[in-house]
Design a protein around this motif. Structure first.
Motif, mmCIF file in Angstrom:
data_model
loop_
_atom_site.group_PDB
_atom_site.id
_atom_site.type_symbol
_atom_site.label_atom_id
_atom_site.label_comp_id
_atom_site.label_asym_id
_atom_site.label_seq_id
_atom_site.Cartn_x
_atom_site.Cartn_y
_atom_site.Cartn_z
ATOM 1 N N ILE A 134 0.857 -1.191 0.000
ATOM 2 C CA ILE A 134 0.000 0.000 0.000
ATOM 3 C C ILE A 134 0.889 1.236 0.000
ATOM 4 N N ASP A 135 0.466 2.249 -0.714
ATOM 5 C CA ASP A 135 1.157 3.533 -0.677
ATOM 6 C C ASP A 135 0.128 4.600 -0.347
ATOM 7 N N ILE A 136 0.324 5.281 0.759
ATOM 8 C CA ILE A 136 -0.602 6.349 1.133
ATOM 9 C C ILE A 136 0.090 7.678 0.828
ATOM 10 N N PRO A 137 -0.452 8.456 -0.124
ATOM 11 C CA PRO A 137 0.175 9.736 -0.453
ATOM 12 C C PRO A 137 0.087 10.710 0.724
ATOM 13 N N GLU A 138 1.125 11.517 0.882
ATOM 14 C CA GLU A 138 1.146 12.478 1.976
ATOM 15 C C GLU A 138 0.038 13.515 1.764
ATOM 16 N N HIS A 139 -0.584 13.947 2.866
ATOM 17 C CA HIS A 139 -1.662 14.952 2.846
ATOM 18 C C HIS A 139 -2.853 14.520 2.020
ATOM 19 N N SER A 140 -3.079 13.227 1.898
ATOM 20 C CA SER A 140 -4.250 12.761 1.161
ATOM 21 C C SER A 140 -5.302 12.284 2.148
ATOM 22 N N ILE A 141 -6.493 12.075 1.622
ATOM 23 C CA ILE A 141 -7.494 11.324 2.365
ATOM 24 C C ILE A 141 -7.702 10.039 1.583
ATOM 25 N N SER A 142 -7.369 8.925 2.190
ATOM 26 C CA SER A 142 -7.468 7.648 1.496
ATOM 27 C C SER A 142 -8.431 6.749 2.243
ATOM 28 N N SER A 143 -8.994 5.785 1.518
ATOM 29 C CA SER A 143 -9.885 4.832 2.157
ATOM 30 C C SER A 143 -9.403 3.425 1.888
ATOM 31 N N ILE A 144 -9.670 2.568 2.838
ATOM 32 C CA ILE A 144 -9.453 1.142 2.623
ATOM 33 C C ILE A 144 -10.814 0.497 2.749
ATOM 34 N N ILE A 145 -11.245 -0.195 1.696
ATOM 35 C CA ILE A 145 -12.561 -0.816 1.746
ATOM 36 C C ILE A 145 -12.411 -2.301 1.459
ATOM 37 N N GLY A 146 -13.487 -3.000 1.626
ATOM 38 C CA GLY A 146 -13.474 -4.427 1.375
ATOM 39 C C GLY A 146 -14.568 -5.092 2.172
ATOM 40 N N PRO A 147 -14.985 -6.282 1.755
ATOM 41 C CA PRO A 147 -16.053 -6.976 2.474
ATOM 42 C C PRO A 147 -15.610 -7.330 3.892
ATOM 43 N N ASN A 148 -16.568 -7.723 4.718
ATOM 44 C CA ASN A 148 -16.223 -8.134 6.082
ATOM 45 C C ASN A 148 -15.204 -9.251 6.066
ATOM 46 N N GLY A 149 -14.255 -9.168 6.972
ATOM 47 C CA GLY A 149 -13.248 -10.215 7.057
ATOM 48 C C GLY A 149 -12.183 -10.093 5.992
ATOM 49 N N ALA A 150 -12.135 -8.963 5.304
ATOM 50 C CA ALA A 150 -11.143 -8.803 4.249
ATOM 51 C C ALA A 150 -9.754 -8.499 4.809
ATOM 52 N N GLY A 151 -9.688 -8.167 6.113
ATOM 53 C CA GLY A 151 -8.378 -7.914 6.717
ATOM 54 C C GLY A 151 -8.079 -6.442 6.918
ATOM 55 N N LYS A 152 -9.099 -5.596 6.838
ATOM 56 C CA LYS A 152 -8.853 -4.159 6.950
ATOM 57 C C LYS A 152 -8.373 -3.779 8.355
ATOM 58 N N THR A 153 -9.131 -4.237 9.363
ATOM 59 C CA THR A 153 -8.748 -3.876 10.727
ATOM 60 C C THR A 153 -7.442 -4.548 11.111
ATOM 61 N N THR A 154 -7.236 -5.784 10.626
ATOM 62 C CA THR A 154 -5.947 -6.443 10.874
ATOM 63 C C THR A 154 -4.819 -5.596 10.318
ATOM 64 N N LEU A 155 -5.053 -5.040 9.138
ATOM 65 C CA LEU A 155 -4.029 -4.178 8.542
ATOM 66 C C LEU A 155 -3.729 -2.989 9.459
ATOM 67 N N PHE A 156 -4.786 -2.357 9.990
ATOM 68 C CA PHE A 156 -4.576 -1.238 10.913
ATOM 69 C C PHE A 156 -3.799 -1.688 12.146
ATOM 70 N N ASN A 157 -4.159 -2.869 12.644
ATOM 71 C CA ASN A 157 -3.466 -3.372 13.833
ATOM 72 C C ASN A 157 -2.002 -3.663 13.540
ATOM 73 N N LEU A 158 -1.706 -4.067 12.307
ATOM 74 C CA LEU A 158 -0.306 -4.273 11.929
ATOM 75 C C LEU A 158 0.413 -2.932 11.853
ATOM 76 N N LEU A 159 -0.259 -1.960 11.254
ATOM 77 C CA LEU A 159 0.382 -0.655 11.085
ATOM 78 C C LEU A 159 0.680 0.001 12.428
ATOM 79 N N THR A 160 -0.216 -0.217 13.421
ATOM 80 C CA THR A 160 -0.032 0.481 14.693
ATOM 81 C C THR A 160 0.711 -0.369 15.717
ATOM 82 N N GLY A 161 1.203 -1.518 15.302
ATOM 83 C CA GLY A 161 2.042 -2.294 16.209
ATOM 84 C C GLY A 161 1.289 -3.174 17.168
#
Lengths: 474, 274
Positions: free
Chosen positions: B25-52
């Motif tokens: 994933i590449d999040i551009p600086e000063h952007s507003i980005s979204s991560i979408i996907g069906p339930n269980g797609a791993g979105k929150t897991t991704l956040f938990n990985l990013l925040t340690g």
């Protein structure tokens, strides 16, 4: 009278009376004077002395809380408290030394309970081995001053009595260190698991102390350490105590013993004051907020930048250091300690003080320490004495014609101390789970389960993605 | 635009389930980005990985030219990544103001001695913390509610407190996990304005996990779509709307096959998938 501080301001006639500043001061002073006067005029030879004593001293003991609960300015409260603590209590204590002893014990246990309150109340880490830190402080001073056949005596490491004041700080440091040592392995644990491990740790320290008489004799094992050093009586205290004692009781004997008790009383009160002061400063700071955050939601706390490891260790260390300092004082006061002074029941008793009074709140914890200590040392034993006195005169209860002599010896109140404590804890959990003087936040927490108006709304469909158990730091 | 956050081959499994698979994933600086996907797609897991909160099995996370791998959540927070939670995780019995003040922890000089002795600028710091916390509350539209107990606030306000608390750590990047869940269209509209203000006025990069397609399409400059732990698409709202993989993930293969008109994605996907 204990309800002064906690009753809500509305719908309370006592509060209305207190609205007048002068009435408030008058009532607070009247309370202290009346209970104090009753205490002084009790006739020790009377048949009903134990019962009267049992009721009146606890009322008198509540007077600091009455003063604190009265709606007065801080300066007025402080003055009244100072007069009460430094004039009224010592005088009453010199007239009847058991009261002075009780005051010392209450102060010591209040200090301990406040230390435990930092760990359990502020940071929410249930510690069942708290007495271990108390033991560390007590043994530190005892080992360096007791003339028992320990390695300290043999090698001539004993320290003079005045070193007591240095050892209080040494006790603080050593206990804090032991607190960190305990904290490190249990950082990943929470709730029941933490309680079990700390319980084991408390027992470990006790058994260690019991077995450290061989191969090198450090602690004199189960025989304990006797004739522990006591801080020297400062210049002039003997004369002062003697003067007061003589003018109030006419006695001139045992002035040395009295002066020593007064010294311990002053030290205990001083230590308690410092502890209250420090606990309040910790509570109202970023550290205190971080502790509360950890208690409320560990995952959210760490995600918001609260370093869990550091803050938890800090809680263990500060809680332990209070106990360490008090341990030094306790050893000096008792002059004899052995491993049985630091059993699990002692830890639980301190925890009971925290819970009964109101977990998390400083005033509540002091009240809890007062209640439990008085029950233990004063109320139950006086009940027993009263029974004994009535038995001796073959008192017959009117109307039902019951001979007190027929009351079985097995049902002696003093023997039922654990049962009474158990009952109190059960009743507290049923009727006042947040304690007698509940801390605002804690009472909210304990109410949480009852009104779930929000929780049903907040919990979304899928909450299992963030598992708290995975969140502990590595 | 340079990217402020960059993941390469990021992976995490729980037992046999590969919750996040080789995600770049590449999040551009000063952007507003979204991560979408069906339930269980791993979105929150991704956040938990990013925040340690979770440790990745493999892959790299670069934030602001610095690796976040191996950092504890509090260190990630100190590095400049703040987050909110899908299920609101306020400190329920603290006041609103205290909640925000806790959020500032990693920016404070927390020292036992200065706390006990009240020296070394302790009082000034406390005053600043209090001031900044109430400023932030005003920013999210909760001025004057600082003394309320957090759990007594209505749901939407609790979400805002959570955002204020996240902003308190002065982050460069804020991760919002379903910030408009359970809001009605009006509230979502207000929330979207808030997200834009976070980006424009505080110059903080915003990443949302979002189900509400009105919000996603209305606010995002970049959308990343996850399905079964894999990134299946990335691009502007226009590109995502017409991407056949995305349609397939949301509506099934048949829907994607009968192309013609791109289906509308403005309903919550639970209803569509279920």
């Amino acid at each position: 009278m204990a309800t002064f501080a906690q009753t809500p301001p509305q719908q309370n006639p006592i509060r209305a009376l207190f609205a007048n500043k002068y009435a408030a001061i008058g009532l607070a002073i009247a309370y202290v004077v009346i209970t104090g006067f009753l205490l002084l005029t009790l006739d020790q030879r009377s048949l009903w002395f134990p019962a009267a004593n049992m009721c009146i001293f606890p009322l008198f003991a509540l007077s600091p809380l009455v003063i604190l609960g009265a709606p007065l300015r801080t300066a007025v409260k402080t003055t009244l408290l100072l007069v009460l603590m430094l004039v009224v209590v010592p005088i009453i204590g010199l007239v009847n030394t058991t009261y002075l002893e009780l005051a010392i014990q209450i102060s010591i246990f209040a200090g301990l309970a406040l230390g435990l309150n930092i760990v359990v109340g502020f940071a929410g880490l249930l510690d069942l081995g708290y007495v271990a830190f108390f033991a560390v402080g007590a043994y530190l001073w005892a080992m360096f001053t007791s003339p028992a056949e320990t390695i300290f005596l043999i090698n001539g490491w004993l320290v003079p009595d005045w070193a007591f004041y240095i050892f209080i700080f040494a006790g603080v440091l050593l206990a804090a260190l032991v607190g960190i040592l305990l904290g490190l392995p249990v950082l990943r644990l929470r709730g029941d698991y933490l309680a079990i491990v700390t319980l084991g740790f408390g027992e470990m320290i006790r058994i260690l102390v019991r077995n450290l008489d061989s191969p090198i004799n450090l602690t004199n094992g189960s025989q304990g350490l006797h004739n522990i050093g006591r801080p020297p009586i400062p210049f002039g205290l003997n004369e002062l105590t003697g003067g007061i004692a003589q003018s109030f009781t006419g006695r001139t004997d045992n002035i040395d013993v009295l002066a020593r008790q007064v010294l311990f009383y002053v030290l205990a009160i001083l230590m308690l004051t410092v502890i209250i002061f420090l606990a309040r400063r910790l509570e109202n700071s970023a550290i205190g907020r971080a502790w509360t955050a950890i208690r409320e939601d560990e995952v959210a706390a760490i995600a918001m930048g609260v370093p869990l490891v550091r803050m938890k260790l800090l809680a263990f260390a500060t809680g332990a250091s209070f106990a360490g300092a008090i341990g030094v004082l306790y050893a000096a006061k008792q002059t004899f300690i052995d491993p049985s002074s630091f059993v699990l029941l002692q830890s639980i008793q301190i925890l009971a003080m925290v819970i009964v009074g109101g977990i998390g709140g400083i005033r509540g914890v002091v009240l809890g320490a007062m209640i439990i200590t008085l029950l233990d040392l004063h109320i139950l034993s006086n009940l027993s004495q009263q029974l004994q006195a009535l038995r001796n005169v073959d008192y017959i209860v009117p109307l039902i014609n019951f001979h007190i002599r027929d009351w079985p010896v097995e049902l002696e109140p003093a023997k039922y101390q654990p049962l009474v404590f158990g009952l109190i804890l059960v009743l507290m959990m049923l009727f006042r789970p947040a304690g007698l003087l509940p801390e605002r936040r804690r009472s909210l927490e304990l109410r949480e389960n009852r009104d779930d108006a929000f929780t049903t709304e907040i919990e979304p469909i899928n909450t299992n993605e963030v598992k708290p158990s995975n969140s502990t730091p590595r | 635009m340079s990217s402020i956050l960059q993941t390469r081959e990021l992976a995490k499994s729980f037992g046999g389930i590969r919750a996040v698979r080789e995600v770049n994933i590449d999040i551009p600086e000063h952007s507003i980005s979204s991560i979408i996907g069906p339930n269980g797609a791993g979105k929150t897991t991704l956040f938990n990985l990013l925040t340690g909160i979770y440790k990745p099995d493999a892959g790299t996370i670069q934030f602001n030219k610095r690796s976040l791998i191996g950092l504890r959540p509090d260190q990630v927070n100190a590095a400049g990544v703040a987050r909110t939670f899908q299920s609101i995780r306020l400190f329920p019995n603290m006041t609103v103001l205290e909640n925000v003040m806790v959020g500032m922890h990693s920016r404070l000089n927390v020292n036992l001695w200065s706390t006990l002795l009240r020296v070394g600028g302790f009082n000034q710091q406390e005053e600043q913390v209090r001031q900044r916390a109430s400023d932030l509350l005003r920013f999210v539209g909760l001025g004057g509610k600082g003394d309320e107990i957090a759990r007594n606030l209505p749901y939407g306000d609790q979400r805002r407190v959570e955002i204020a608390r996240a902003l308190a750590s002065d982050p460069k990047l804020i991760l919002l996990d379903e910030p408009t869940a359970g809001m009605n269209p009006n509230e979502s509209e207000v929330a979207m304005r808030l997200f834009r203000r976070i980006r424009d006025e505080l110059t903080i990069t915003v990443v949302l996990i979002e189900h509400d397609m009105r919000v996603v399409m209305g606010i995002s400059e970049q959308i990343t779509v996850l399905d079964f732990g894999q990134k299946i698409a990335e691009g502007t709202p226009e590109m995502i709307r017409t991407n056949p993989h995305v349609i397939e993930a949301y509506l099934g293969r048949r829907a994607a096959g009968t192309e013609n008109e791109p289906p509308k994605l403005d309903t919550q996907e639970e209803e569509v998938v279920g």
